[in-house]
Design an enzyme around this catalytic site. Structure first.
Site, PDB file in Angstrom:
ATOM      1  N   CYS A  84       4.465  13.386  -5.249  1.00  0.00           N
ATOM      2  CA  CYS A  84       5.571  14.324  -5.413  1.00  0.00           C
ATOM      3  C   CYS A  84       5.055  15.770  -5.397  1.00  0.00           C
ATOM      4  O   CYS A  84       4.651  16.273  -4.357  1.00  0.00           O
ATOM      5  CB  CYS A  84       6.350  13.989  -6.684  1.00  0.00           C
ATOM      6  N   HIS A 179       7.550   8.174  -6.198  1.00  0.00           N
ATOM      7  CA  HIS A 179       6.723   7.899  -7.380  1.00  0.00           C
ATOM      8  C   HIS A 179       6.281   6.431  -7.403  1.00  0.00           C
ATOM      9  O   HIS A 179       7.024   5.566  -7.871  1.00  0.00           O
ATOM     10  CB  HIS A 179       7.493   8.237  -8.658  1.00  0.00           C
ATOM     11  N   GLU A 181       4.197   5.154  -9.378  1.00  0.00           N
ATOM     12  CA  GLU A 181       3.828   4.750 -10.730  1.00  0.00           C
ATOM     13  C   GLU A 181       4.973   4.121 -11.508  1.00  0.00           C
ATOM     14  O   GLU A 181       4.734   3.407 -12.494  1.00  0.00           O
ATOM     15  CB  GLU A 181       3.262   5.946 -11.516  1.00  0.00           C
TER      16      GLU A 181
END
Length: 530
Positions: A84, A179, A181
């Site tokens: 990002c 993202h 994660e």
């Protein structure tokens, strides 16, 4: 020394999730502020650093004063992954262009992979009719890369973000606008594992037994021969913290269990029995119900309630510590989600959401140093640690309970009457979850939910019971499913189960005549209501 990955934090609320995913791959990771200097980066590489990950941020990459990635990151010869804001900074600093987007993306998106890169090749959640592999991901950005830096190729795109991923494979530089994660990105865990293992060359030499050995050594070195006092809340975090500290220093630890009058039904008795039977730790039981309830009288603001509860905890601990000869440390079961939501992360960049009673800022008058051995761990890691320490699974996998207790599950002013009603309603909800099994999995709904509880709403509604009119209080039921407690989905409890819980609460708890179910996810809502 473990092989490790350096994560540079630019202020994302989910930076620590990157570290969690890297650890799940068996690779040790450390988080440092994104504005470290070049010398720090070069020193890390000299010590064997295998790769660098740049986090997201709530800031804009071209905003005046925004943090820049240290130039050394792109000069030291180790692979780099930008996420990002990390992607935007990489593009901007290496000669690309970042622009403000009229179409901001927040939430679910579908990404098409391009170019057969080492990071994304072969990963797909579904295939289009044209044969394109697509990824289900989570986006959260306003800015976007509009021109690739020299040497980079397109790696991913979405309908509204033509450059959603880029790569310079000759230098080992990769970046994604989404993202990986968060759990909402289905292949995210595989992407990060592929980066640290296949691209960075890590073998995966970090595990929980190693963590225990290292944590025990750190505690012994930090504490020495000093006495430690730990406050038990009845929750998993303080339990595991006590077990870890007790393994390190034995009888130097004294646990103080404070009953603030805001515990779950019969919790005080359960905690005393459990700790005495399973841990053999010195424990002092303090009934401070009157003290806490008195201070909370007339207080409706949730932040004020949390701070009052935190302050009273400090006072109780101070009184008990004064009775212990040589007590110099206050231990707490603080875990990372507590820290990040208070913007107390060691990098200090995240935006504050709510304060937690056991995070930072202890007054100087306490005269105790702070020991937080779980501060860098997520809830699932804490549970894994507890099992590795030999604690009973039924204790370790109990649903989490906030330090302020029912004080943040009673909206507005806390009253003894409200606490009693909520205690009984909550106990019925949990009992029914434990008794109800999902036929597909064979697990109880208590096991299938990560956290479940009742919330007391200080409003009354009209009802009918028998031939009479009632005007009584409302409770909301909250049940969520999550892997890491940083994001969460509401649990799809069966309607017959919800109907049974509602019927029992309304019939068995005089004073409640309406039950509602919370269907909000995190984000945008938090798990607790206050």
């Amino acid at each position: 020394m473990h092989q490790r990955i350096l994560i540079l934090d630019y202020g994302s609320q989910v930076t620590q999730l990157i570290a969690r995913r890297v650890r799940e791959a068996g690779v040790y990771s450390e988080i440092h502020a994104g504005d470290v200097d070049d010398a720090f980066v070069r020193d890390q590489v000299a010590q064997g650093l295998k790769g660098i990950i740049l986090s997201g941020s709530h800031a804009s990459a071209y905003e005046e004063g925004s943090m820049r990635v240290p130039a050394a990151v792109f000069e030291v010869g180790v692979p780099v992954l930008g996420i990002c804001y990390g992607m935007q900074s990489m593009a901007q600093q290496l000669g690309g262009t970042v622009s403000f987007s009229d179409h901001r993306e927040f939430g679910y998106a579908e990404v098409r992979a391009h170019g057969h890169t080492k990071l994304l090749d072969g990963l797909a959640d579904f295939t289009t009719d044209e044969g394109h592999g697509m990824l289900k991901v989570w986006m959260s950005h306003g800015d976007k890369v509009t021109e690739l830096p020299p040497g980079f190729k397109l790696m991913a795109s979405t309908a509204s973000c033509p450059i959603a991923g880029m790569a310079d494979e000759d230098r080992g530089f990769y970046a994604v606008q989404f993202h990986p994660e968060v759990t909402h990105t289905v292949q995210g865990k595989a992407m990060l594992a592929r980066f640290v293992k296949d691209i960075c060359g890590c073998e995966g030499d970090w595990n929980m037994p190693d963590y225990i050995s290292e944590a025990v050594a750190r505690i012994r070195e930090q504490v020495g021969s000093d006495e430690v006092i730990l406050g038990l809340s009845g929750g998993v975090d303080s339990l595991v913290a006590a077990a870890l500290i007790h393994r390190a220093i034995g009888d130097q630890l004294t646990c103080v269990f404070v009953d603030h009058g805001l515990l779950r039904l019969d919790e005080g008795k359960q905690v005393m029995q459990t700790f005495a039977e399973n841990m053999g730790v010195k424990i002092v039981h303090v009934d401070a119900t009157s003290q806490f309830m008195g201070k909370l009288t007339g207080v409706a603001d949730p932040e004020a309630k949390r701070k009052i509860i935190g302050r009273e905890f400090v006072e109780v601990f101070q009184d008990e510590a004064g009775k212990l000869q040589g007590a110099k440390w206050l231990a707490q079961g603080t875990i990372y989600p507590d820290v990040i939501e208070s913007a107390g992360a060691k990098t200090g960049k995240a935006t504050s959401i709510k304060s937690h009673h056991n995070v930072g800022g202890l007054p100087d008058t306490l005269n105790l140093q702070l020991l937080e051995p779980l501060r860098e761990l997520f809830k699932d890691e804490v549970r894994e640690l507890g099992v590795a320490l030999g604690l009973p699974p039924q204790m370790v996998y109990r649903h989490p309970f906030p330090g302020p207790g029912l004080g943040v599950r009673i909206l507005g002013e806390v009253k003894h009457e409200y606490a009693e009603l909520l205690r009984r309603a909550d106990a019925i909800f949990i009992e029914e979850l434990r008794n109800a099994k999902d036929p597909a999995s064979g697990l109880t709904w208590y096991e299938l939910t990560s956290q479940a509880f009742a919330v007391f709403l200080p409003v009354k509604s009209v009802g009918v019971m028998g031939d009479g009119r009632t005007y009584e209080y409302v409770v909301a039921l909250r049940a969520v499913q999550t892997f890491d407690f940083m994001t969460a989905d509401w649990a799809p409890l069966p309607h017959p189960l919800l109907a049974r819980v509602s019927s029992r609460i309304i019939n068995e708890v005089r004073g409640i005549n309406r039950v509602v179910y919370d269907v909000s996810s995190k984000p945008p809502a938090t798990i607790e209501w206050e």
